[in-house]
Design a protein around this motif. Structure first.
Motif, PDB file in Angstrom:
ATOM      1  N   SER A   1       1.550  -3.729   0.688  1.00 36.59           N
ATOM      2  CA  SER A   1       2.740  -3.035   0.186  1.00 36.59           C
ATOM      3  C   SER A   1       3.756  -2.946   1.318  1.00 36.59           C
TER       4      SER A   1
ATOM      5  N   SER B   1      -1.996   4.092  11.345  1.00 32.69           N
ATOM      6  CA  SER B   1      -1.904   3.740   9.928  1.00 32.69           C
ATOM      7  C   SER B   1      -3.259   3.295   9.406  1.00 32.69           C
ATOM      8  N   ARG B   2      -3.632   3.879   8.261  1.00 33.23           N
ATOM      9  CA  ARG B   2      -4.835   3.435   7.540  1.00 33.23           C
ATOM     10  C   ARG B   2      -4.451   2.709   6.260  1.00 33.23           C
ATOM     11  N   GLN B   3      -3.178   2.372   6.124  1.00 30.37           N
ATOM     12  CA  GLN B   3      -2.713   1.678   4.929  1.00 30.37           C
ATOM     13  C   GLN B   3      -2.950   0.174   5.042  1.00 30.37           C
ATOM     14  N   GLY B   4      -3.029  -0.476   3.897  1.00 27.06           N
ATOM     15  CA  GLY B   4      -3.159  -1.921   3.875  1.00 27.06           C
ATOM     16  C   GLY B   4      -1.819  -2.593   4.102  1.00 27.06           C
ATOM     17  N   TYR B   5      -1.845  -3.907   4.169  1.00 31.26           N
ATOM     18  CA  TYR B   5      -0.627  -4.693   4.340  1.00 31.26           C
ATOM     19  C   TYR B   5      -0.153  -5.283   3.007  1.00 31.26           C
TER      20      TYR B   5
ATOM     21  N   ALA C   1      -4.909  -5.827   6.459  1.00 28.75           N
ATOM     22  CA  ALA C   1      -4.225  -5.242   7.621  1.00 28.75           C
ATOM     23  C   ALA C   1      -5.093  -5.500   8.845  1.00 28.75           C
TER      24      ALA C   1
ATOM     25  N   GLY D   1       2.574   0.161   9.466  1.00 26.83           N
ATOM     26  CA  GLY D   1       1.605  -0.508  10.311  1.00 26.83           C
ATOM     27  C   GLY D   1       2.165  -1.590  11.200  1.00 26.83           C
TER      28      GLY D   1
ATOM     29  N   GLU E   1       5.259  -0.258   2.208  1.00 29.41           N
ATOM     30  CA  GLU E   1       4.966   0.970   2.944  1.00 29.41           C
ATOM     31  C   GLU E   1       3.910   0.722   4.020  1.00 29.41           C
ATOM     32  N   GLY E   2       2.874  -0.047   3.675  1.00 26.75           N
ATOM     33  CA  GLY E   2       1.836  -0.349   4.645  1.00 26.75           C
ATOM     34  C   GLY E   2       2.326  -1.242   5.770  1.00 26.75           C
TER      35      GLY E   2
ATOM     36  N   ARG F   1      -8.659  -0.432  10.101  1.00 23.53           N
ATOM     37  CA  ARG F   1      -9.209  -1.117   8.924  1.00 23.53           C
ATOM     38  C   ARG F   1     -10.588  -0.543   8.615  1.00 23.53           C
TER      39      ARG F   1
END
Length: 249
Positions: free
Chosen positions: A204, A198-202, A72, A211, A206-207, A226
């Motif tokens: 998924s 957003s602290r989610q990865g890319y 991400a 994001g 959802e991320g 990140r």
């Protein structure tokens, strides 16, 4: 945003027409201290240059498959929109050996070398810096992209109902990306002007949605963080306040 937009590139064009000066992607890397803020206009310019690189220098065509081996990152978001502008299918974390092209970060170069097609490497250094030594067998994105044109026009129209993204084993058309992004935004309460941290990865849907896509689909913006796993709660709260965040993911 325009409810008739059917591809992510359409969403970006609508955002550019509505308010080119507003922030779209703000990126933090808490391992390096980097902070980058891109307005809609600046982000769209990076997308146009990258799409020109993709279509022109790399010879990519609609339906080609691109393995995206990036975390991400604001440059990952640029590649996702550039591919949508050309009609190239992004396979997030895809097998480079099966892909027509590969785009890799510095940590996946060995894996990416399995691609028999065009290979592009990103150093992911602050301010979009280049590699100190270009990786053998790869084009250095930071070297190749600055000279590309600031306006992009696809050689062929992009089919909104054609494949656009593969993530988590699921293939989505460009139109379905936009539909799901709007659905997610409604479910999560993102309205016009939402600012989503957003602290989610890319890696998924959802991320990717939190994001990038959901905010883009609703006239919002993202604060993409990140390496934020070790960020203290107080520092996170301060960032949420200073960035005027309205939603977190």
């Amino acid at each position: 945003m325009n409810a008739t937009d059917r591809t992510p590139a359409d969403l970006l064009r609508s955002a550019l027409a509505a308010d080119p000066g507003r922030p779209l992607v703000t990126f933090y890397d808490d391992a390096t201290g980097e902070r980058v803020e891109l307005s809609v206009a600046t982000f769209a310019n990076w997308v146009a240059k990258t799409a020109n690189l993709l279509q022109g220098d790399l010879g990519a065509e609609p339906g080609d498959r691109l393995a995206l081996l990036l975390p991400a990152h604001w440059q990952s978001a640029v590649w996702l929109l550039a591919c949508a502008s050309v009609g190239v299918v992004v396979e997030v974390g895809g097998d480079p050996g099966d892909a027509d092209l590969v785009v890799s970060g510095p940590d996946t170069l060995e894996e990416a070398a399995a691609c028999s097609g065009e290979r592009v490497a990103l150093a992911l250094r602050p301010l979009g810096g280049r590699f100190p030594q270009p990786p053998a067998g790869f084009a250095d994105y930071a070297v190749e992209v600055p000279g590309q044109g600031d306006r992009f026009a696809p050689f062929q129209p992009v089919d909104a109902d054609g494949p656009g993204l593969v993530v988590g084993g699921e293939e989505l058309s460009y139109a379905r990306i936009c539909e799901r992004a709007r659905e997610d935004a409604a479910k999560l309460g993102f309205g016009e002007g939402a600012r989503v941290l957003s602290r989610q990865g890319y890696d998924s849907w959802e991320g990717l949605s939190a994001g990038l896509y959901a905010a883009l689909a609703t006239g919002g913006s993202v604060v993409l963080c990140r390496n934020a796993e070790g960020l203290a709660e107080g520092a996170l709260a301060q960032r949420i306040e200073s960035e005027r965040v309205t939603h977190t993911a």
